[in-house]
Design a protein around this motif. Structure first.
Motif, PDB file in Angstrom:
ATOM      1  N   PRO A  53       0.999  -1.166  -0.040  1.00  0.00           N
ATOM      2  CA  PRO A  53       0.364  -0.107  -0.223  1.00  0.00           C
ATOM      3  C   PRO A  53       0.800   1.257   0.034  1.00  0.00           C
ATOM      4  CG  PRO A  53      -0.650  -1.607   1.781  1.00  0.00           C
ATOM      5  CD  PRO A  53       0.218  -2.587   1.034  1.00  0.00           C
ATOM      6  N   LEU A  54       1.849   1.214   0.495  1.00  0.00           N
ATOM      7  CA  LEU A  54       2.551   2.456   0.815  1.00  0.00           C
ATOM      8  C   LEU A  54       2.773   3.529  -0.262  1.00  0.00           C
ATOM      9  CD1 LEU A  54       4.110   4.432   2.577  1.00  0.00           C
ATOM     10  CD2 LEU A  54       6.132   3.494   2.588  1.00  0.00           C
ATOM     11  N   PRO A  55       3.955   2.681  -1.493  1.00  0.00           N
ATOM     12  CA  PRO A  55       3.756   3.863  -2.937  1.00  0.00           C
ATOM     13  C   PRO A  55       2.671   4.307  -3.518  1.00  0.00           C
ATOM     14  CG  PRO A  55       4.843   0.784  -2.889  1.00  0.00           C
ATOM     15  CD  PRO A  55       4.081   1.357  -1.614  1.00  0.00           C
ATOM     16  N   PHE A  56       1.751   2.940  -3.200  1.00  0.00           N
ATOM     17  CA  PHE A  56       0.680   3.755  -3.754  1.00  0.00           C
ATOM     18  C   PHE A  56      -0.239   5.151  -2.697  1.00  0.00           C
ATOM     19  CE2 PHE A  56      -4.278   4.135  -3.060  1.00  0.00           C
ATOM     20  CZ  PHE A  56      -4.466   4.439  -4.599  1.00  0.00           C
ATOM     21  N   ALA A  57       0.148   5.158  -1.648  1.00  0.00           N
ATOM     22  CA  ALA A  57      -0.242   5.708  -0.660  1.00  0.00           C
ATOM     23  C   ALA A  57       0.728   7.483  -1.438  1.00  0.00           C
ATOM     24  CB  ALA A  57      -0.388   5.737   0.711  1.00  0.00           C
ATOM     25  N   GLN A  58       1.522   6.825  -0.803  1.00  0.00           N
ATOM     26  CA  GLN A  58       2.938   8.037  -1.503  1.00  0.00           C
ATOM     27  C   GLN A  58       2.901   8.779  -2.980  1.00  0.00           C
ATOM     28  OE1 GLN A  58       6.730   5.742  -1.389  1.00  0.00           O
ATOM     29  NE2 GLN A  58       6.626   6.408   0.552  1.00  0.00           N
ATOM     30  N   LEU A  59       1.781   8.612  -4.082  1.00  0.00           N
ATOM     31  CA  LEU A  59       1.312   8.572  -4.979  1.00  0.00           C
ATOM     32  C   LEU A  59       0.235   9.509  -5.153  1.00  0.00           C
ATOM     33  CD1 LEU A  59       1.588   8.794  -8.475  1.00  0.00           C
ATOM     34  CD2 LEU A  59       0.087   6.689  -8.261  1.00  0.00           C
ATOM     35  N   VAL A  60      -0.675   9.639  -3.805  1.00  0.00           N
ATOM     36  CA  VAL A  60      -1.596  10.425  -4.448  1.00  0.00           C
ATOM     37  C   VAL A  60      -1.520  11.720  -4.392  1.00  0.00           C
ATOM     38  CG1 VAL A  60      -3.862  10.525  -3.321  1.00  0.00           C
ATOM     39  CG2 VAL A  60      -3.609   8.008  -3.920  1.00  0.00           C
ATOM     40  N   PRO A  61      -0.669  12.174  -3.326  1.00  0.00           N
ATOM     41  CA  PRO A  61      -0.586  13.557  -2.773  1.00  0.00           C
ATOM     42  C   PRO A  61      -0.372  14.629  -3.979  1.00  0.00           C
ATOM     43  CG  PRO A  61       0.313  12.935  -1.667  1.00  0.00           C
ATOM     44  CD  PRO A  61      -0.543  11.643  -2.241  1.00  0.00           C
ATOM     45  N   SER A  62       0.787  13.524  -5.359  1.00  0.00           N
ATOM     46  CA  SER A  62       1.162  14.602  -6.372  1.00  0.00           C
ATOM     47  C   SER A  62       0.320  14.314  -7.088  1.00  0.00           C
ATOM     48  CB  SER A  62       2.439  13.632  -6.875  1.00  0.00           C
ATOM     49  OG  SER A  62       2.188  12.184  -7.068  1.00  0.00           O
ATOM     50  N   MET A  63      -0.651  13.417  -7.471  1.00  0.00           N
ATOM     51  CA  MET A  63      -1.766  12.959  -8.522  1.00  0.00           C
ATOM     52  C   MET A  63      -2.700  14.048  -7.682  1.00  0.00           C
ATOM     53  SD  MET A  63      -1.105  10.907 -10.637  1.00  0.00           S
ATOM     54  CE  MET A  63       0.654  11.727 -10.454  1.00  0.00           C
ATOM     55  N   LEU A  64      -3.004  14.406  -6.416  1.00  0.00           N
ATOM     56  CA  LEU A  64      -4.192  15.343  -5.942  1.00  0.00           C
ATOM     57  C   LEU A  64      -2.931  17.029  -6.673  1.00  0.00           C
ATOM     58  CD1 LEU A  64      -5.169  14.335  -2.654  1.00  0.00           C
ATOM     59  CD2 LEU A  64      -6.890  14.353  -4.813  1.00  0.00           C
ATOM     60  N   LYS A  65      -2.105  17.296  -7.099  1.00  0.00           N
ATOM     61  CA  LYS A  65      -1.639  18.406  -6.738  1.00  0.00           C
ATOM     62  C   LYS A  65      -1.668  18.843  -8.819  1.00  0.00           C
ATOM     63  CE  LYS A  65       2.576  20.574  -6.767  1.00  0.00           C
ATOM     64  NZ  LYS A  65       3.925  20.612  -6.111  1.00  0.00           N
ATOM     65  N   LEU A  66      -2.337  17.714  -9.353  1.00  0.00           N
ATOM     66  CA  LEU A  66      -1.697  17.766 -11.027  1.00  0.00           C
ATOM     67  C   LEU A  66      -3.130  17.536 -11.562  1.00  0.00           C
ATOM     68  CD1 LEU A  66       0.682  14.749 -11.689  1.00  0.00           C
ATOM     69  CD2 LEU A  66       1.031  17.813 -12.006  1.00  0.00           C
ATOM     70  N   ASP A  67      -4.335  18.070  -9.732  1.00  0.00           N
ATOM     71  CA  ASP A  67      -5.769  17.652 -10.540  1.00  0.00           C
ATOM     72  C   ASP A  67      -5.892  16.436 -11.826  1.00  0.00           C
ATOM     73  OD1 ASP A  67      -8.193  18.382 -10.501  1.00  0.00           O
ATOM     74  OD2 ASP A  67      -7.805  20.030 -11.843  1.00  0.00           O
ATOM     75  N   ALA A  68      -5.177  15.027 -11.569  1.00  0.00           N
ATOM     76  CA  ALA A  68      -5.357  14.116 -12.212  1.00  0.00           C
ATOM     77  C   ALA A  68      -6.213  13.240 -11.758  1.00  0.00           C
ATOM     78  CB  ALA A  68      -3.818  13.694 -12.650  1.00  0.00           C
ATOM     79  N   ILE A  69      -6.882  13.418 -10.419  1.00  0.00           N
ATOM     80  CA  ILE A  69      -7.488  12.672 -10.115  1.00  0.00           C
ATOM     81  C   ILE A  69      -9.124  12.800 -10.274  1.00  0.00           C
ATOM     82  CG2 ILE A  69      -8.978  11.396  -7.855  1.00  0.00           C
ATOM     83  CD1 ILE A  69      -5.793  11.239  -6.787  1.00  0.00           C
ATOM     84  N   ARG A  70      -9.688  13.980 -10.847  1.00  0.00           N
ATOM     85  CA  ARG A  70     -10.194  14.223 -11.005  1.00  0.00           C
ATOM     86  C   ARG A  70     -10.880  13.679 -12.627  1.00  0.00           C
ATOM     87  NH1 ARG A  70     -12.660  19.960 -13.591  1.00  0.00           N
ATOM     88  NH2 ARG A  70     -11.571  21.164 -11.710  1.00  0.00           N
ATOM     89  N   SER A  71     -12.420  13.965 -13.038  1.00  0.00           N
ATOM     90  CA  SER A  71     -12.682  13.015 -14.784  1.00  0.00           C
ATOM     91  C   SER A  71     -12.248  13.915 -15.757  1.00  0.00           C
ATOM     92  CB  SER A  71     -13.990  12.518 -14.694  1.00  0.00           C
ATOM     93  OG  SER A  71     -14.675  14.519 -14.485  1.00  0.00           O
ATOM     94  N   LEU A  72     -11.393  12.831 -16.566  1.00  0.00           N
ATOM     95  CA  LEU A  72     -11.252  13.483 -17.668  1.00  0.00           C
ATOM     96  C   LEU A  72     -12.008  14.384 -18.632  1.00  0.00           C
ATOM     97  CD1 LEU A  72      -8.739  13.541 -19.824  1.00  0.00           C
ATOM     98  CD2 LEU A  72      -9.696  10.842 -20.910  1.00  0.00           C
ATOM     99  N   ARG A  73     -12.975  14.118 -17.852  1.00  0.00           N
ATOM    100  CA  ARG A  73     -13.160  15.357 -19.253  1.00  0.00           C
ATOM    101  C   ARG A  73     -13.234  16.561 -18.535  1.00  0.00           C
ATOM    102  NH1 ARG A  73     -16.762  15.937 -24.258  1.00  0.00           N
ATOM    103  NH2 ARG A  73     -19.105  17.114 -24.040  1.00  0.00           N
ATOM    104  N   GLY A  74     -14.092  16.198 -16.965  1.00  0.00           N
ATOM    105  CA  GLY A  74     -13.638  17.306 -16.466  1.00  0.00           C
ATOM    106  C   GLY A  74     -12.620  18.348 -16.655  1.00  0.00           C
ATOM    107  N   PHE A  75     -11.212  17.388 -16.421  1.00  0.00           N
ATOM    108  CA  PHE A  75      -9.998  17.925 -16.914  1.00  0.00           C
ATOM    109  C   PHE A  75     -10.031  18.904 -18.536  1.00  0.00           C
ATOM    110  CE2 PHE A  75      -5.610  18.215 -18.320  1.00  0.00           C
ATOM    111  CZ  PHE A  75      -4.646  18.242 -16.826  1.00  0.00           C
ATOM    112  N   VAL A  76     -10.144  17.971 -18.819  1.00  0.00           N
ATOM    113  CA  VAL A  76     -10.185  18.517 -20.566  1.00  0.00           C
ATOM    114  C   VAL A  76     -11.427  20.008 -20.602  1.00  0.00           C
ATOM    115  CG1 VAL A  76     -10.829  18.557 -23.109  1.00  0.00           C
ATOM    116  CG2 VAL A  76      -9.375  16.466 -21.536  1.00  0.00           C
TER     117      VAL A  76
END
Length: 381
Positions: free
Chosen positions: A153-176
């Motif tokens: 679980p640790l490597p995945f948990a460490q990835l989440v903050p950077s994905m949030l910073k990049l706004d990469a967790i919102r929907s693809l439709r919403g990001f575009v």
């Protein structure tokens, strides 16, 4: 002849993921057998020959060609020696039903701006900003995170903050939609997830990396179609001493002393195994058998596991539906990819699981769901 000390691996499923895993395992010194239930290898990259015509039934284009080069190098060869690939220009042409206008998607900035202006001058002004955002997601989510094994679980948990910073967790439709307002333009830049069966309204914006990677590395066509890649991988596996068995559905995975011991085929053949990589559960319909005791059946898989690092022997990895994953409480009818080392002493299910992706979760709800699951597993130790 295989030495008695040579570790033995069985890969279930001869799709691109399974064949790639087999080549990597051969390079690590494993004796490898790939078993495939259908009459030919390929998986989703299947080939149909009918009426004198040949069709690629899945992917038809190649992106990130350097990944193929890397894989071929492990087998002691190169893309140039195995395939004839051609750069495409434009990459493809997008048509809308009942309309005369079309969009030529290319790797050239000025031509892309001209294409966007056919629909919206305002959206064209945002192209550079969109591609820069796509580049950052590509570099962090594809180049960096894409090479992590995520076996805890640790490597995945460490990835989440950077994905949030990049706004990469919102929907693809919403990001575009943050960059493009005109509907044709939005569809041009958010339809790429359809290549892998993802709905732009529900998959995360990490898939916007597909826009950048095409521009960065080009889009290529292999003579003979993508199936020529499949054929080359099968040849290399066999040349490296491995086997690819077709028409070979799996009946069950056998264990002894809490470790994988063999894969039993529907034909009755038992293929010895110290390691099993389950890339396609549709290749079999059985369960896990521990000695004379039959453990719980393995749940259906929805994707492939490609080992990026050495895996412990006596372990099986599988990608499952969220609702059937042991230890995952969340429901909602969506899918999640979960990597499960499914056997411990006595052949019982491990309760720990790693949630790699919960496709139906978007925005903050999805991120919170993932972080909550990771935290829960951390608390269990």
């Amino acid at each position: 002849m295989t030495s008695p000390a040579t570790p033995r691996a069985v890969v279930v499923g001869a799709g691109l993921g399974g064949l790639s895993a087999a080549i990597r395992l051969l390079a690590r010194g494993y004796d490898v057998t790939v078993v495939e239930r259908r009459e030919q290898a390929g998986g989703r990259a299947y080939q149909l020959v009918e009426g004198g015509y040949t069709f690629d039934m899945g992917p038809s284009l190649i992106t990130m060609p350097w990944l193929l080069e890397e894989l071929y190098a492990l087998a002691g060869t190169s893309t140039a020696e195995q395939l004839r690939v051609r750069p495409l220009d434009p990459f493809y042409r997008i048509h809308w039903d009942g309309e005369e206008r079309h969009f030529d998607f290319t790797g050239d900035r000025e031509r892309m701006l001209a294409e966007i202006r056919k629909f919206s001058a305002a959206d064209a002004a945002n192209y550079d900003a969109f591609m820069e955002a796509s580049r950052r997601i590509y570099e962090d989510a594809i180049l960096v995170a894409g090479r992590k094994p995520f076996l805890s679980p640790l490597p995945f948990a460490q990835l989440v903050p950077s994905m949030l910073k990049l706004d990469a967790i919102r929907s693809l439709r919403g990001f575009v939609g943050k960059y493009f307002a005109e509907e044709h333009v939005r569809q041009t830049f958010d339809f790429h997830s359809l290549f892998i069966g993802g709905n732009p309204w529900s998959v995360p914006a990490v898939y916007t990396a597909l826009s950048y990677l095409q521009v960065a590395d080009g889009v290529w066509y292999a003579d003979g179609g993508v199936y020529s890649v499949v054929q080359s991988l099968v040849r290399l596996i066999e040349r490296g001493g491995g086997r690819v068995l077709t028409n070979a559905p799996v009946e069950r995975i056998e264990t002894w002393g809490g470790k994988v011991s063999a894969v039993r085929l529907a034909s009755g053949e038992s293929v010895p195994a110290d390691l099993v990589v389950l890339g396609d559960s549709s290749a079999w319909g059985g369960g896990v058998e521990a000695g004379e005791h039959r453990a719980q059946p393995v749940v259906p898989a929805i994707g492939a596991v490609q080992p990026k690092a050495a895996l412990p022997q006596g372990q099986v990895l599988v990608v499952v539906e969220q609702d059937q994953a042991p230890g995952v409480e969340a429901r909602g009818g969506g899918l999640a990819q979960v990597a499960l080392p499914i056997l411990e002493q006595g052949g019982q299910w491990l309760e720990r699981a790693l949630v790699l992706e919960a496709s139906q979760r978007v925005g903050g709800r999805r991120a919170n769901f993932q972080m909550r699951v990771a935290q829960r597993f951390d608390e269990r130790g």
